[in-house]
Structures are given as structure tokens and as C-alpha cells.
Write an enzyme that holds these catalytic residues in place. Structure first.
Site, PDB file in Angstrom:
ATOM      1  N   GLY B 263       0.845  -1.186   0.000  1.00  0.00           N
ATOM      2  CA  GLY B 263       0.000   0.000   0.000  1.00  0.00           C
ATOM      3  C   GLY B 263       0.875   1.229   0.000  1.00  0.00           C
ATOM      4  N   GLY B 265       2.562   4.700   1.201  1.00  0.00           N
ATOM      5  CA  GLY B 265       2.902   5.276   2.502  1.00  0.00           C
ATOM      6  C   GLY B 265       4.249   4.870   3.023  1.00  0.00           C
ATOM      7  N   VAL B 267       5.354   3.011   5.598  1.00  0.00           N
ATOM      8  CA  VAL B 267       5.781   1.667   5.978  1.00  0.00           C
ATOM      9  C   VAL B 267       6.157   0.867   4.744  1.00  0.00           C
ATOM     10  CG1 VAL B 267       5.152  -0.434   7.169  1.00  0.00           C
ATOM     11  CG2 VAL B 267       4.314   1.750   7.991  1.00  0.00           C
ATOM     12  N   GLU B 288      -0.833  -2.140  -6.746  1.00  0.00           N
ATOM     13  CA  GLU B 288      -1.699  -1.164  -7.414  1.00  0.00           C
ATOM     14  C   GLU B 288      -0.975   0.143  -7.692  1.00  0.00           C
ATOM     15  OE1 GLU B 288      -5.025  -1.070  -4.741  1.00  0.00           O
ATOM     16  OE2 GLU B 288      -4.012   0.235  -3.331  1.00  0.00           O
ATOM     17  N   ASN B 378      -9.729   7.859   4.533  1.00  0.00           N
ATOM     18  CA  ASN B 378      -9.591   7.853   3.071  1.00  0.00           C
ATOM     19  C   ASN B 378     -10.586   6.900   2.417  1.00  0.00           C
ATOM     20  OD1 ASN B 378      -7.392   9.606   3.364  1.00  0.00           O
ATOM     21  ND2 ASN B 378      -5.947   7.926   3.536  1.00  0.00           N
ATOM     22  N   GLY B 382      -7.486  -0.488  -2.282  1.00  0.00           N
ATOM     23  CA  GLY B 382      -7.291  -1.843  -2.784  1.00  0.00           C
ATOM     24  C   GLY B 382      -6.970  -2.837  -1.686  1.00  0.00           C
TER      25      GLY B 382
END
Lengths: 500, 500
Positions: B263, B265, B267, B288, B378, B382
Site C-alpha cells: 500500500g 505510505g 511503511v 496497485e 480515506n 485496494g
């Protein structure tokens, strides 16, 4: 009998008694056993194991396809023979032991246990117990009324115990489509593009050297209890059929619909029965279990093909099916549950999934497993495999029950199995809520207007209105959100006690 | 410029000004617009629409790939131009309007919007706004830095407005793999068996007669903010890498791992950065979004191929990538989001999914979207597509935040996006909890022991112990389950106020 059912010569010396076979088990073993919706399960080995465990300390971890028949799970649980159990169960005694914390239950999507064994995350499996109709000349196994996880159990267990069930005729050969996915990272396409596609073998491959014992039984499957539709389930079924008809008028679907999945139980049966009074034709099923209603629709010329992982039929239908197997053989297929329930196929085929909820909430989150947030009923089963990937994900429940002291639509579900993101249509006997394309506040009002029992409608509207005043994308009053459940626990009804 | 970028002669008369093009919108329309993780979004048409809506009543329903850049969602929201918005957003102004109930937000799995438009459940789409690099001689569209839902928008919208972005070089041609699934019930296999497989066209087919306007812009994407790893994210990344190394030792994975999804960000970036100090090699991504860290790993020779739906890179990397596109072209591909995120491919490839949670609970249920159960942050994006179907589903969050007044591990999450059935591994800076094959009571103790901030460990242990005394498969005290959230709302901290 032996010659006919054990067709690989060198395996004949493995034929033994149940008493001998059951000695193979040792305390602490992990065991995979056939059986799915009480079909094709172990009839003698697991019950004998339960008896042994009554006499000596013996605990196993047991993985099956899904539920077992003949109270076997209860016998094992009562004998304290289960350390861990996955991925599904429906037994009252076992359920109590799980809820008391004695048996560790892993409530798993039915498509995933085989994956985890295949990927060596669960296991290793010490013993597989597999019911078969017969052993082929190459040593491969011809299953009976379910395939479940048996393909994976046979491949990954160190030892295999075979139960040959002579109550199943040998011409069952050909009703199964046995396919095993490749190992990662070189997994290929599963080439099913229609429910009737057969892509695999007719029997389960196994290394004959792993077969440690072969026993015989003629005990049939526990017959399925087929509850006839009652007023509520008939109403739900009618709502669903009217909805399908409207979708056809809108051009979303044709009179052939798309492949149907129906969870086990009354509503599924009621829906399938309702098709007999409709214009739908050439229907198909891509499901996990086939019930009487499937074959009634086949007989009626409305359903042309059904794919699943098991046959859970009544005694009457079991007899009719196996006496006329040639006639039905081209109309259905049984697959491994990691194929019948695999996410990619469910989306590729565009399955219409109908499953039963325990409760759902204002925003369409569904609880399929827990009573009061803590006590498990059965398990999620295949409902997540299907709901999450379906073309249409429908959940049904009664609006209220127990003299209407319980509302099955609540402000917030006490346990979530299917999130608001995965739920398209909710149905009660009151009506149907089409949540597709709706934002949470729209969903809430739709659900209140169409699904809630009249006794609870004002209460839920009040909760929603007060929550909206506080704001948020998903308005809630957290301090009240689970209040209907705690009130029921305290007072025996979700209805507020009237002020004195 | 016109000749080069509009290569179909008869479309040249569609070139117009933004002012003219924006007149095509009418109140009440449903609009599909390109854009995914602030990449490849409309730079001039939607902002101009917001300006128009400042002056006259004009509300649309807006469907995008995912988030838009340049504050466009905020401009539209501030102008009251949004009736409905789906499937994702990250804008502060829009978020407030959603939480106030002014904008109806449909928080959707990113793989599903295209499905619902394709199946005519959402829509019809009046207008599509699509950013492209150029229009090919056959009228087909060469996208820019994302594909998102543009293939579906182009196919199903009645009219199409094209934004040609001249800041994107024309040799972007070839980085996209454009594939559209067939209609139900005759949908075929998506023939991807490895992240680097390309199965489609290089440009998006569209009926040239639907192109109603073509405008030019040279505004680049909003650059991604790349936050460097801090102490916490570095710790989480290290936990994940040690876990992968242990999985390799166990024989579950090889040093090549399996395709990674990360995802957006900090991390994710920290994890990818951590790979540079490891023995892993020949890694791939099936994700994605691709960020700077992806290309840094490619440069380091550790990552060999990356598949996604968008490029969300910093200004530096945007420049480097497009100045050296030939060098990188064979290393990555951008796909429609209903392909990058499709359930079947995620399971077929065995993706390792790493996503960020807002909070998780004792039993491994994950909240990815809501603050305090009601306020959306948000959206699910996905994360559900990947988590549900992944080989390994990993969620990360910090153990505590805001001077440790918030514990991100709570008795019960205030909103569920990913259920206990779908979550394999939980990670905080404190440690890692491997939940695979564990029953709820085992999961709870593992999470308490490994993930919880020390300030909250005793509190959570006390909750769990008291809940176990009451019993249940999933022990809870419903009257206290959301108490940490309500306490925070009342007192500003999840910690109990000390007795006076």
C-alpha cells in the site's frame, strides 16, 4: 467385494479392521478427514478414534472439508479428542466445547484450508482419513458424495487411511472433477469458464505407499434434513425472485441469470423452489453444496447444470440419485472445495451468491457466525469466498425471532464476517434492500424502510437520526451501538423496558 | 504539437478550450475521470468544473480510479459540485464534507467500480474525462501515469473529454497493458501467470465519435510526498524482513519471495528500503501503485519487475523515469485497476500483501478506514482486494500514537474492513503477530504479547482475561468492547482516568 473395490493388487494387504487402523493415531497428531456438509465423511475411523479417546488421553487437531455427519464431531468433542478443529462444524456438543474454550476452533474460508496445507502453513498432516467408493488400478481414489479437501489431504498427509463405503455404487466414477493447483510461484490458470467445464481427473491421485490401512463400511451419509419453506422463508424467496425479474427488465441479467450459489438451509431451498413458478430457464449452479432442490429443478427442466463440492440430499433423493446415476451424471459435478469456492472462478463466472446471515446492521455489515458477539454458531463456511467475489452478493435473515424479542437488524453487528464493502442485497421476510452504489447513510435508510421488523423500525430510525446529528460518514453512537445486544443479554429482549 | 498528439485527423476539430469543454457538463450528470493515487488525473477540466460550480448550481456524481491530485477533490467539494463520490479519496476538504453528510461517498474495493459500470449496476456514465499522452491514429488513447478505470470509462461513457498532457513524453507508449474483460456470461480467463505477462493492447480503445472535446495541458502530476522512514516504520520494516527470512528458513518461501503488494505510505517504503540490506533477489511486485522505492530497488538490481495501475513518484523520480524511459520500460507495466487488483490473479500469483491499518483488535479484525467508528479517513482502496485473496495478508500500524493517548490495538475495532478470516500477520513497532492457523483465543494472546504498546498491555490483558471468564469462541465484554473509543472521545485518552 475386495477385488472390485481395491483394484490395485498390492494394496489388498492393507485391508484391515477398524480396531487395527485406529491404532495408527497418536496423541498430538494433525489429521485431515474427508467430509463436507455431512457428505462423504468418515463413518467408522473417526468414531472409533472417539471411542479410543474415551479410554486414554488422545487429542488431535482435525481438519475436514466442512461439517461431519452422524454426530462424529460431537463424539470426538465429548471424548476430549479435539485440540484444534478447522475449518467448519455444525455440531452442538462441539460448539459448546468451542465456546467454553476447550476446543480451539479456526473458523476459515472453505477455499483456504487446502491452500494453507498446500503452502505448508498448516500441518504437516500426519494422517488423512478419506472415504472412497473404490481404489482404482493405479491406486488413485474415487471419492463418494463429496470431494472437499481430500485431494490436498491425499497429497500432503504422511499416511492415508481409506474407508471404502460400499453403500456408494461404483458407477459414481465420473461425477468428480479432480484438479490440484500447481505450487507457487508457477501456478497456472484454472481453465473453468462455465460451470459445466471439467478440467481434471476422475479420481484422486495418491502415492499407494502412503496408504496405511483400508477399512470397509456400508454406513450411508447422514441424510440432510430438508425443512419445507415456511411463511417467512417463502416471503424471502419471493422477494428475491421479484428482484431477479426486475434485474432482467433492467437488462442487467437474462432469464438464464448467472450461475447460482446457495448456502445450505431453508431459504436456499425456498428460493430454488420458487424458480419452478417463474420464467427463468437454463439455470446453472456454481456452488459448494447441492441439495434436493437442485435435483428437483433439474427434473423440472429449469436447471441445466450444477457444480459443487458435495451432495447433501435427503434419503429419498440419495436413493433416487444413485439408482438413476447415469441419467443425472451429465447434469452435475463435484469438485475440490478450493476449486468450487475459489475467488477467481466466482468472479469470472459472475456468481449470484445467496447466503444466510445471523444478523446485519444499519450499514450492511453481516454477522454470519456469532450469537451475541461471542458464541460461535457454525462458522463462516464458504459464504466469504462467495460473497466477496460474487457478481451479486445476497444475504437473507428473518427480521425478528423468538417472539420478536430479537431483531436481526441491529445498529451495529456484534461480529463482522462480511463488511459493508461486500454486501449487495439484504433480504428479510419484510422486504429487500438493494445497497449497490449506495453510501452508508443511504444504505441505512433503505434497510430501515425495507427490511426491519415493524416493532423495531422506530427504534432503529431513532438511533440512526440521533447518530446522523453527531455526524460522520458512518454515523454511530458508539456508547449505544451494541446496546441492543447487551439489553437482550440482561432482559431477554432487545426491546427497551417501558418506563415505569 | 496537435499533429503529433492527435494522430487521428478527424478528431482535430474536437480540440477546444477548457472553457468550452467544461460547458458539456450538466447538473446531475455521472462522470468518470482518470486518476489513481494522484497520478494521471484531470488537471484542467475538473478544476474548471469546480470553478463553474462556484457560480451556478452544478452537482455531479464522480467516479475515479482512486485519489486525485492538485486538491481537485477539495475544490469540487468546496464548490458543492459533488453529490456522490466513489471509490476513494484522500482530500481533507472532501473528507470533511463526507463526514458532515454533504457528499455521499461510496467506499469501494478498487477492483469493483469497473465491474459495476461494466455490468451497468452503476451509471450510465454521461461523461468520461481521461488524461492521455496522445491519441493514436485509430483514435485509441495512450494513457499517462495511471490506467485506473479509464478503459471502462472510455467504453461505457456517452461522451469523452480528452486532456492531452504534453508534460508526458510520447514514448510512454508501451508502458501500459490494456485489457478489458468480456461481458458476462462469457467471460474468459485473464491469462496472466506472472507479474511481467502482458496480455493486452498498448492503448485504450474508444469510439472516436464519442470524443466530444480535446484540451491540452502541461501540468504535471502532484508529486508524491515521500516521507523517509522514522524509527517506528523502520522497526516495522525490520520485523517484516525478519519474518520473511524465517519463512525462507522454514521452506515456505524462497529468497525470491512471491509478488509483493505494498500500500502507499511510509511503511511500504520502509519495507522496500529494507530489502536493500537483505539477501532477497529477483523480487517482483504485483501491486496497485509504484513509488520511488520500487525504482530504487530496480536500480539496485533487487527487483526485476513491477506491475501496478499507477506511478506515484516524487518529482525527482518522475524526471529520472521519463528521461530514461527506455531503460525502465521493460521493468514495469501499468494495468487497469480491475486487473491489477482482481481477486483471481492475486490468488493465482500468491501475492504478499502489506497494507496499513488504522487500528486492529484482539482477534485480528482490521479497521482501515474510520476514526472512532464514524469519521472516514480515506477509504478501503485496494487493501480488501489484496488482503482477502493474498498468499500472505500483512497489516501494519503503530502500537500507539498522539503521546500514546491512542492505542491502535483495541478490544474491538470500531469499524471492520478486514475480518479475522482475512488477516494473517499484524505488525507494529513493538513486534509481529503471526495469526495463521490460530483460534481466536490464541490470536488474542499472540497480539497482546507481540504488538501492543506497553502502556496498554495490562489493560488489554485484563479485558481479555475477564472476557474469557465469561466464555465464548471470541470472548468479549460487549458493554466494554467499544469503551476505549468512547473514553477517548470523552477524555482525550484511551487510558483510564486514575481513581481520585
Amino acid at each position: 467385494m475386495f477385488n472390485e473395490r481395491v483394484r490395485l493388487e498390492r494394496l489388498k494387504n492393507k485391508i484391515t479392521t477398524v480396531e487395527e487402523a485406529v491404532k495408527l493415531f497418536k496423541d498430538g497428531m494433525t489429521v485431515g478427514a474427508s467430509g463436507f456438509t455431512k457428505a462423504g465423511d468418515s463413518k467408522v475411523i473417526l468414531p472409533a478414534l472417539a471411542e479410543r479417546a474415551q479410554k486414554e488421553p488422545l487429542k488431535i487437531s482435525l481438519i475436514t472439508g466442512a461439517s461431519l455427519g452422524h454426530g462424529t464431531d460431537g463424539k470426538l468433542a465429548a471424548a476430549h479428542a479435539l485440540k484444534k478443529r478447522m475449518p467448519f462444524q455444525v455440531d452442538k456438543i462441539l460448539r459448546d466445547k468451542i465456546n467454553q474454550g476447550e476446543v480451539l476452533f479456526v473458523d476459515q474460508h472453505l477455499s483456504e484450508s487446502a491452500e494453507q496445507i498446500h503452502n505448508r502453513i498448516i500441518g504437516p498432516l500426519d494422517i488423512a482419513v478419506i472415504e472412497v467408493a473404490f481404489i482404482e488400478r493405479d491406486g488413485s481414489l474415487v471419492p463418494t458424495t463429496s470431494v472437499g479437501n481430500s485431494v490436498t489431504f491425499a497429497a500432503f498427509a504422511r499416511q492415508v487411511i481409506i474407508e471404502i463405503n460400499t453403500s456408494i455404487p461404483m458407477d459414481v466414477y465420473g461425477i468428480h472433477d479432480i484438479y490440484q493447483a500447481e505450487d507457487y510461484p508457477h501456478r497456472n490458470v484454472i481453465p473453468i469458464v462455465a460451470p459445466w467445464n471439467k478440467i481434471g481427473r476422475k479420481s484422486i491421485p495418491v502415492d499407494p505407499d502412503k496408504i496405511a490401512a483400508i477399512v470397509f463400511t456400508d454406513i450411508p451419509d447422514s441424510p440432510a434434513d430438508i425443512a419445507p419453506p415456511d411463511e417467512k422463508t417463502a416471503a424471502m424467496a419471493a422477494h428475491i425472485l421479484r428482484f431477479f425479474e426486475a434485474e432482467v427488465r433492467l437488462g442487467h441479467l437474462t432469464d438464464r441469470l448467472l450461475p447460482l450459489q446457495a448456502g445450505i438451509g431453508r431459504v436456499a431451498n425456498a428460493v430454488l423452489a420458487e424458480f419452478r413458478q417463474s420464467n427463468f430457464y437454463d439455470l446453472t449452479m456454481f456452488s459448494e453444496v447441492l441439495q434436493d432442490s437442485t435435483f428437483e429443478l433439474i427434473d423440472a427442466g429449469i436447471l441445466s447444470f450444477a457444480s459443487a463440492s458435495s451432495l447433501a440430499v435427503s434419503e429419498v433423493w440419495h436413493k433416487r440419485l444413485f439408482e438413476n446415476l447415469q441419467q443425472y451424471k451429465e447434469k452435475f459435478v463435484l469438485r475440490p472445495q478450493n476449486i468450487s469456492n475459489t475467488p477467481g472462478l466466482i468472479r469470472r463466472l459472475g456468481v449470484i451468491a445467496i447466503n444466510t446471515a445471523i444478523e446485519f446492521d444499519l450499514y450492511g455489515n453481516v454477522n454470519s457466525t456469532h450469537i451475541g458477539g461471542t458464541q460461535i454458531m457454525n462458522g463462516i463456511g464458504g459464504s466469504g469466498d462467495f460473497a466477496r467475489n460474487a457478481y451479486l452478493s445476497i444475504f437473507v435473515t428473518q427480521a425478528a425471532s423468538k417472539s420478536d424479542t430479537i431483531s436481526h437488524i441491529v445498529p451495529m453487528v456484534s461480529h463482522v464476517d462480511h463488511t459493508e464493502h461486500d454486501v449487495d442485497i439484504l433480504v428479510t421476510e419484510i422486504g429487500i434492500a438493494d445497497l449497490r452504489g449506495l453510501a452508508p447513510r443511504e444504505r441505512a435508510q433503505t434497510i430501515i424502510d425495507h427490511c426491519v421488523h415493524p416493532d423495531y423500525r422506530e427504534l432503529l430510525q431513532s438511533y440512526f437520526d440521533r447518530a446522523c446529528k453527531r455526524g460522520g460518514h458512518t454515523p454511530h453512537l458508539l456508547e449505544e451501538a451494541l446496546g441492543w445486544h447487551t439489553r437482550f443479554a440482561e432482559t431477554g429482549t432487545m426491546k427497551p423496558v417501558p418506563e415505569p
